[in-house]
Design a protein around this motif. Structure first.
Motif, PDB file in Angstrom:
ATOM      1  N   PHE A 137       0.798  -1.226   0.178  1.00 32.28           N
ATOM      2  CA  PHE A 137      -0.113  -0.106  -0.084  1.00 32.28           C
ATOM      3  C   PHE A 137       0.833   1.194  -0.069  1.00 32.28           C
ATOM      4  CE2 PHE A 137      -1.732   3.184   3.004  1.00 32.28           C
ATOM      5  CZ  PHE A 137      -2.507   3.783   2.295  1.00 32.28           C
ATOM      6  N   ARG A 138       1.771   1.302   0.754  1.00 34.36           N
ATOM      7  CA  ARG A 138       2.747   2.643   0.889  1.00 34.36           C
ATOM      8  C   ARG A 138       3.341   2.685  -0.580  1.00 34.36           C
ATOM      9  NH1 ARG A 138       3.592   5.966   2.529  1.00 34.36           N
ATOM     10  NH2 ARG A 138       5.720   6.275   3.414  1.00 34.36           N
ATOM     11  N   VAL A 139       3.976   1.851  -0.886  1.00 28.74           N
ATOM     12  CA  VAL A 139       4.538   2.005  -2.288  1.00 28.74           C
ATOM     13  C   VAL A 139       3.658   2.411  -3.396  1.00 28.74           C
ATOM     14  CG1 VAL A 139       5.889   0.830  -4.313  1.00 28.74           C
ATOM     15  CG2 VAL A 139       6.307   0.416  -2.009  1.00 28.74           C
ATOM     16  N   ALA A 140       2.370   1.778  -3.634  1.00 30.67           N
ATOM     17  CA  ALA A 140       1.642   2.029  -4.494  1.00 30.67           C
ATOM     18  C   ALA A 140       1.054   3.600  -4.131  1.00 30.67           C
ATOM     19  CB  ALA A 140       0.174   1.173  -4.535  1.00 30.67           C
ATOM     20  N   LYS A 141       0.850   3.972  -3.020  1.00 29.91           N
ATOM     21  CA  LYS A 141       0.326   5.300  -2.883  1.00 29.91           C
ATOM     22  C   LYS A 141       1.331   6.417  -3.133  1.00 29.91           C
ATOM     23  CE  LYS A 141      -1.247   8.321   1.109  1.00 29.91           C
ATOM     24  NZ  LYS A 141      -1.549   8.175   2.438  1.00 29.91           N
ATOM     25  N   VAL A 142       2.482   6.137  -2.954  1.00 29.35           N
ATOM     26  CA  VAL A 142       3.679   7.301  -3.256  1.00 29.35           C
ATOM     27  C   VAL A 142       3.721   7.115  -4.823  1.00 29.35           C
ATOM     28  CG1 VAL A 142       6.140   7.495  -3.296  1.00 29.35           C
ATOM     29  CG2 VAL A 142       4.975   6.903  -1.205  1.00 29.35           C
ATOM     30  N   PHE A 143       3.791   6.090  -5.611  1.00 29.52           N
ATOM     31  CA  PHE A 143       3.748   6.207  -6.975  1.00 29.52           C
ATOM     32  C   PHE A 143       2.512   6.617  -7.450  1.00 29.52           C
ATOM     33  CE2 PHE A 143       7.600   3.815  -6.293  1.00 29.52           C
ATOM     34  CZ  PHE A 143       8.507   4.120  -7.652  1.00 29.52           C
ATOM     35  N   ALA A 144       1.339   6.621  -7.093  1.00 30.36           N
ATOM     36  CA  ALA A 144       0.030   7.124  -7.280  1.00 30.36           C
ATOM     37  C   ALA A 144      -0.128   8.689  -7.362  1.00 30.36           C
ATOM     38  CB  ALA A 144      -1.180   6.396  -6.814  1.00 30.36           C
ATOM     39  N   GLN A 145       0.863   9.329  -6.830  1.00 30.29           N
ATOM     40  CA  GLN A 145       0.728  10.832  -6.366  1.00 30.29           C
ATOM     41  C   GLN A 145       0.622  11.486  -7.854  1.00 30.29           C
ATOM     42  OE1 GLN A 145       3.430  12.528  -3.297  1.00 30.29           O
ATOM     43  NE2 GLN A 145       4.439  10.809  -3.614  1.00 30.29           N
ATOM     44  N   PRO A 146      -0.173  12.243  -8.037  1.00 32.38           N
ATOM     45  CA  PRO A 146      -0.544  13.117  -9.352  1.00 32.38           C
ATOM     46  C   PRO A 146       0.716  13.729 -10.077  1.00 32.38           C
ATOM     47  CG  PRO A 146      -2.306  13.461  -7.820  1.00 32.38           C
ATOM     48  CD  PRO A 146      -1.123  12.745  -7.116  1.00 32.38           C
ATOM     49  N   SER A 147       0.627  13.431 -11.148  1.00 32.23           N
ATOM     50  CA  SER A 147       1.955  13.842 -11.880  1.00 32.23           C
ATOM     51  C   SER A 147       3.304  13.140 -11.913  1.00 32.23           C
ATOM     52  CB  SER A 147       2.221  15.328 -11.721  1.00 32.23           C
ATOM     53  OG  SER A 147       0.975  15.889 -12.036  1.00 32.23           O
ATOM     54  N   LEU A 148       3.330  12.366 -10.799  1.00 28.79           N
ATOM     55  CA  LEU A 148       4.804  11.511 -10.909  1.00 28.79           C
ATOM     56  C   LEU A 148       5.012  10.778 -11.505  1.00 28.79           C
ATOM     57  CD1 LEU A 148       7.279  11.213  -9.224  1.00 28.79           C
ATOM     58  CD2 LEU A 148       5.878   9.607  -7.511  1.00 28.79           C
ATOM     59  N   ALA A 149       3.832   9.732 -12.040  1.00 25.06           N
ATOM     60  CA  ALA A 149       3.885   8.542 -13.039  1.00 25.06           C
ATOM     61  C   ALA A 149       4.345   9.386 -14.374  1.00 25.06           C
ATOM     62  CB  ALA A 149       2.419   7.969 -13.199  1.00 25.06           C
ATOM     63  N   GLU A 150       3.766  10.307 -14.617  1.00 22.81           N
ATOM     64  CA  GLU A 150       3.706  11.056 -16.051  1.00 22.81           C
ATOM     65  C   GLU A 150       5.448  11.676 -16.183  1.00 22.81           C
ATOM     66  OE1 GLU A 150       1.329  11.466 -14.245  1.00 22.81           O
ATOM     67  OE2 GLU A 150      -0.333  10.785 -15.260  1.00 22.81           O
ATOM     68  N   MET A 151       5.899  12.025 -14.774  1.00 26.29           N
ATOM     69  CA  MET A 151       7.449  12.510 -14.890  1.00 26.29           C
ATOM     70  C   MET A 151       8.219  11.196 -15.151  1.00 26.29           C
ATOM     71  SD  MET A 151       7.460  15.185 -11.729  1.00 26.29           S
ATOM     72  CE  MET A 151       6.420  16.729 -11.608  1.00 26.29           C
ATOM     73  N   ILE A 152       7.957  10.249 -14.477  1.00 27.72           N
ATOM     74  CA  ILE A 152       8.698   8.834 -14.735  1.00 27.72           C
ATOM     75  C   ILE A 152       8.726   8.373 -16.136  1.00 27.72           C
ATOM     76  CG2 ILE A 152       9.140   6.517 -13.809  1.00 27.72           C
ATOM     77  CD1 ILE A 152       8.031   7.364 -11.294  1.00 27.72           C
ATOM     78  N   GLN A 153       7.417   8.538 -16.806  1.00 30.78           N
ATOM     79  CA  GLN A 153       7.361   7.949 -18.101  1.00 30.78           C
ATOM     80  C   GLN A 153       8.339   9.071 -19.178  1.00 30.78           C
ATOM     81  OE1 GLN A 153       3.351   7.343 -18.766  1.00 30.78           O
ATOM     82  NE2 GLN A 153       3.819   5.951 -20.543  1.00 30.78           N
ATOM     83  N   ARG A 154       8.049  10.245 -18.613  1.00 32.52           N
ATOM     84  CA  ARG A 154       8.894  11.347 -19.537  1.00 32.52           C
ATOM     85  C   ARG A 154      10.294  11.075 -19.416  1.00 32.52           C
ATOM     86  NH1 ARG A 154       5.455  15.459 -17.703  1.00 32.52           N
ATOM     87  NH2 ARG A 154       7.057  16.422 -16.520  1.00 32.52           N
ATOM     88  N   GLY A 155      10.821  10.645 -18.233  1.00 31.64           N
ATOM     89  CA  GLY A 155      12.272  10.346 -18.089  1.00 31.64           C
ATOM     90  C   GLY A 155      12.623   9.083 -18.817  1.00 31.64           C
ATOM     91  N   GLU A 156      11.799   8.096 -18.960  1.00 29.62           N
ATOM     92  CA  GLU A 156      12.123   7.056 -19.577  1.00 29.62           C
ATOM     93  C   GLU A 156      12.078   7.219 -21.138  1.00 29.62           C
ATOM     94  OE1 GLU A 156      10.862   2.894 -17.211  1.00 29.62           O
ATOM     95  OE2 GLU A 156       9.221   4.021 -18.306  1.00 29.62           O
TER      96      GLU A 156
END
Length: 838
Positions: A478-497
């Motif tokens: 739950f902790r890991v999923a909650k951190v990565f689900a913060q708005p805009s964070l997944a999009e930033m990681i995807q742009r970095g990739e």
């Protein structure tokens, strides 16, 4: 001090050993300190004979802890550096313990304020950044004294590098390595007093093993943890500049002189950069410069020592070797070690983010900046990033699959969220709407791409091997999923990739040592083709510097990781169903618990089934928390990886998580082979983690099954002999009665025939082939009379009968009549059930 001077005048050299180290009185009670036998193992300090040192050693035995500290304060203030020079190594070792871990010193890791408030307060005041011990350090620092530190006690990669005559890439070791003369003890470092003190302080976290009585010590309450926090706040300030050292001399301590050059040349690898202070002072000509420029070396030294001693236990080459399943286990940190590192990372984020907005912008680099501001920018990417990545990689791959991994997890998540420690507070939002990650943090995400993506993949592989029914494991997911689900964070990681996966057109051969982000200069960047953006180059250099030039990158949002996420979603759904099933079973067993069971007597189990669930230990609250954690974790994972409910439903059905007809019991995943059921890899995972199980039943002769805890052993054996004699004597008559087709035959069959193996739930077809050969004829079984429950029931019946003036003989007749009536009713019901069977 007159007493001391009188003692010196009458002094005769006593037979003092290193057993006379200065140790707090509260620690003498521990069995772990056996100085006379262990002193010979500690590292010796060759010093000239000192009357002051001998006096302090003698006082360490005869005086209480508080008095010794008061005397030391006076000694530090009154005596010159020439006398204190001989005392300093002994004093440092007596506080932090020997490097080999034999002498424990003050045992700061177990010294707690709520347990030993007086000793804790005295130790903290003495070791405070503005306390007497630091005054001693600065007093010696001003006189250019050097102290030898053995290379053999440095972290593994550093020690191996120096022993191979290769200079480590950290500036901390430059111009400090000294080679022994003929007959010397070994390689050593020539450290100034501040470095020597910090080396011992940092290494005591690793070399000093916790005592058996310190298993329940709260790390945040111990003196060592608090001292780390104080040193970080003092030397890495988030507001203002580093305070100058306190000194009684008018001019104050002068900066540390240039290190000596080693006698034997080194074949150093990579690009070596001078420290920030040295680079600043070499170009400084004004005497009215910022005073912090003369003291920034303490901040830089503190950070480098902490990082080197706590994180630099793995090199890139060692990490690549550890990927082999046959690799031997290397250094393994403790949970306390990880908690201290997390404290360091949290403070470093606050330290780096304390730059003013105009100092953060790229244009600020063109203007003159103070050394402290420059150090804030370079602290994490230059000194911490690579060593932390290898440290976390090792922990993710080798930490036990238990709840203690929570410490490593929280350390990782703290590093991934620097915005939590920024001075400006984000606008608080409602609980239903998570706070969005500002675009300001996109460069940090890109510069630390592997710590988001590669380590998420490592956590995923761990989560797939853990028991998600456990509330502690469910909380980690739950902790890991909650951190990565913060708005805009997944999009930033995807742009970095996407930046990293850009085609490398015209890029020369990779050289990962040259791709360190802090080492990139304008001239170096200008040699690259303009087709690659600067941001893309930074991301590529980050990946190559951490993983090597031949790394194989697995995108976090690629098909491989998505498949693993879907599998984790399946296991989450299955764990939720298992937790609900266990909760229902627990409720049913509680509701059906009889009065005798409440007294501690379990119901009779004729076939020996032992249902295994741990809800008695978990409890209903834990089951509820598990369900909540898993429900939210599944929701967050769907947000990050854009999973639809239709996909989850389809995969859940394919996994076979639908409950069976009973709605409760589920067998592990398996296939039917020639010799019976064969477990699949999923089935093995389900059994290992307790998600599903086979119903284990005793398939042999019920008369010969092992004697249970609720049976009287001697009485069971006696009843077995009696029933066996009756069965042998009347075998023919019982067979004739059971073969009759009337009601008497049904009555006898109900009592004299046990259910055959063919009527039971056999899990293997092999057993069915042998069932016929093991069929038994009618026989009498008296074993039920050997049960504690049966005997207690009879005693209660006779006791209740005596209350109504019913004698034992009449009570026996009534019990027999009652049983006959019960048996007649059961016979009728049994026969009627057989008539309705197809």
């Amino acid at each position: 001090m007159t007493t001391f001077r009188r003692w010196v005048a009458e002094w005769r050299p006593p037979l003092l050993s290193r057993a006379a180290l200065w140790v707090p009185q509260w620690f003498y009670k521990s069995d772990a300190f056996n100085a006379p036998q262990e002193a010979a193992m500690a590292f010796p300090h060759p010093q000239q004979p000192s009357f002051l040192l001998a006096s302090l050693k003698a006082d360490s035995i005869n005086k209480p802890f508080a008095q010794r500290c008061q005397d030391l304060v006076k000694v530090i203030e009154d005596f010159p550096a020439k006398e204190l020079h001989a005392v300093f190594p002994w004093l440092v070792e007596s506080i932090f313990g020997s490097l080999d871990g034999v002498l424990v010193g003050w045992n700061l890791r177990c010294l707690q304020g709520r347990v030993n408030p007086v000793e804790h307060s005295i130790a903290m005041e003495f070791l405070d950044p503005s306390g007497p011990m630091m005054k001693l350090v600065y007093k010696l620092q001003a006189e250019d004294y050097k102290f030898d530190f053995p290379v053999s006690y440095l972290p593994g990669p550093v020690k191996a590098s120096i022993q191979e005559r290769v200079l480590p890439d950290s500036p901390l070791y430059h111009n400090k390595v000294q080679f022994p003369p003929a007959g010397g003890l070994g390689l050593h470092l020539a450290l100034n007093p501040f470095e020597y003190y910090m080396f011992f302080f940092a290494l005591s976290l690793i070399t000093q093993k916790p005592l058996p009585g310190a298993l329940h010590v709260r790390t945040s309450d111990c003196a060592y943890f608090i001292l780390v926090d104080r040193y970080l706040s003092w030397f890495l300030p988030t507001e203002g500049s580093v305070l100058p050292p306190l000194s009684s001399s008018p001019g104050g301590p002068r900066p540390s002189p240039a290190p000596r050059t080693p006698a034997v040349p080194f074949a150093s690898y990579g690009l070596h950069h001078t420290s920030l202070l040295k680079r600043h002072i070499s170009h400084q000509t004004s005497v009215n410069a910022d005073p912090a420029s003369h003291e920034i070396w303490r901040s830089e030294t503190l950070l480098q020592v902490f990082v080197e001693m706590w994180l630099h236990h793995y090199s890139l080459e060692m990490y690549q070797k550890m990927q082999s399943p046959h690799a031997k286990e290397s250094f393994m940190p403790t949970e306390e070690h990880v908690l201290v590192v997390r404290l360091l990372l949290k403070h470093l984020h606050a330290f780096a983010n304390s730059l003013r907005p105009e100092q953060v912008s790229p244009s600020a680099h063109s203007h003159a900046t103070s050394p402290l501001e420059e150090f804030k920018r370079a602290a994490i990417p230059r000194f911490v990033q690579q060593k932390l990545y290898l440290f976390l990689q090792h922990c993710f791959g080798h930490w036990p699959l238990d709840a203690s991994f929570r410490a490593v997890l929280e350390m990782w998540l703290s590093y991934l969220q620097p915005w939590r420690y920024a001075p400006e507070k984000q606008v608080q939002s409602s609980d239903s709407q998570a706070r969005s990650v500002s675009e300001r943090w996109a460069p940090f995400v890109q510069d630390n791409l592997l710590l988001y993506t590669k380590l998420f993949l490592g956590f995923l592989s761990r989560a797939l091997r853990t028991d998600l029914v456990s509330p502690k494991n469910a909380l980690m997911v739950f902790r890991v999923a909650k951190v990565f689900a913060q708005p805009s964070l997944a999009e930033m990681i995807q742009r970095g990739e996407q930046l990293f996966l850009e085609p490398e057109l015209g890029i020369p051969h990779r050289q990962h040592r040259l791709f360190t982000a802090p080492a990139l200069t304008g001239s170096f960047l200008s040699s690259w083709p303009p087709a690659i953006s600067d941001t893309s180059l930074k991301v590529k250099s980050h990946v190559y510097s951490l993983e090597g030039q031949d790394c194989k990158y697995t995108p976090m949002f690629g098909p491989e990781v998505r498949t693993l996420v879907l599998r984790l979603a399946q296991l989450i759904t299955q764990a939720k169903q298992t937790a609900k099933s266990l909760s229902d079973q627990y409720g049913e067993s509680t509701a059906s618990r009889s009065f005798l069971s409440w007294l501690g007597f379990s119901p009779a189990d004729p076939y020996g089934a032992y249902p295994a669930n741990d809800l008695d230990e978990m409890g209903q609250d834990s089951v509820r928390k598990t369900d909540e954690y898993l429900e939210k974790a599944l929701e967050y994972l769907c947000q990050v990886f854009r999973l639809s409910e239709a996909q989850l439903a389809q995969l859940t059905l394919a996994l076979g998580t639908a409950q069976d007809e009973s709605g409760k019991k589920q067998l592990p995943d398996c296939i039917v082979g020639e010799d019976g059921l064969i477990l699949t890899p999923l089935g093995r995972y389900q059994i290992i983690n307790g998600l599903r199980r086979f119903e284990v039943e005793y398939q042999g002769d019920s008369e010969l099954q092992p004697i249970r805890s609720y049976e009287v052993a001697g009485l069971v054996r006696l009843l077995f002999r009696l029933s066996s004699a009756i069965n042998r004597r009347f075998a023919g008559q019982m067979a004739a009665l059971c073969s009759r087709a009337d009601f008497l035959g049904s009555f006898c069959r109900y009592h004299l025939l046990e259910p055959g193996l063919s009527d039971r739930h056999l899990l293997s077809p092999v057993g069915r082939g042998r069932a016929a050969s093991r069929a038994r004829g009618p026989r009498l079984s008296l074993r039920f009379l050997g049960s504690y429950r049966t005997l207690l029931s009879l005693l209660l019946a006779f006791f209740v009968a005596s209350l109504f003036c019913v004698g034992p003989l009449l009570c026996t007749l009534l019990l027999t009549l009652g049983y006959v009536l019960y048996a007649l009713a059961m016979t009728l019901l049994t026969e009627r059930g057989k008539l309705h069977q197809p």
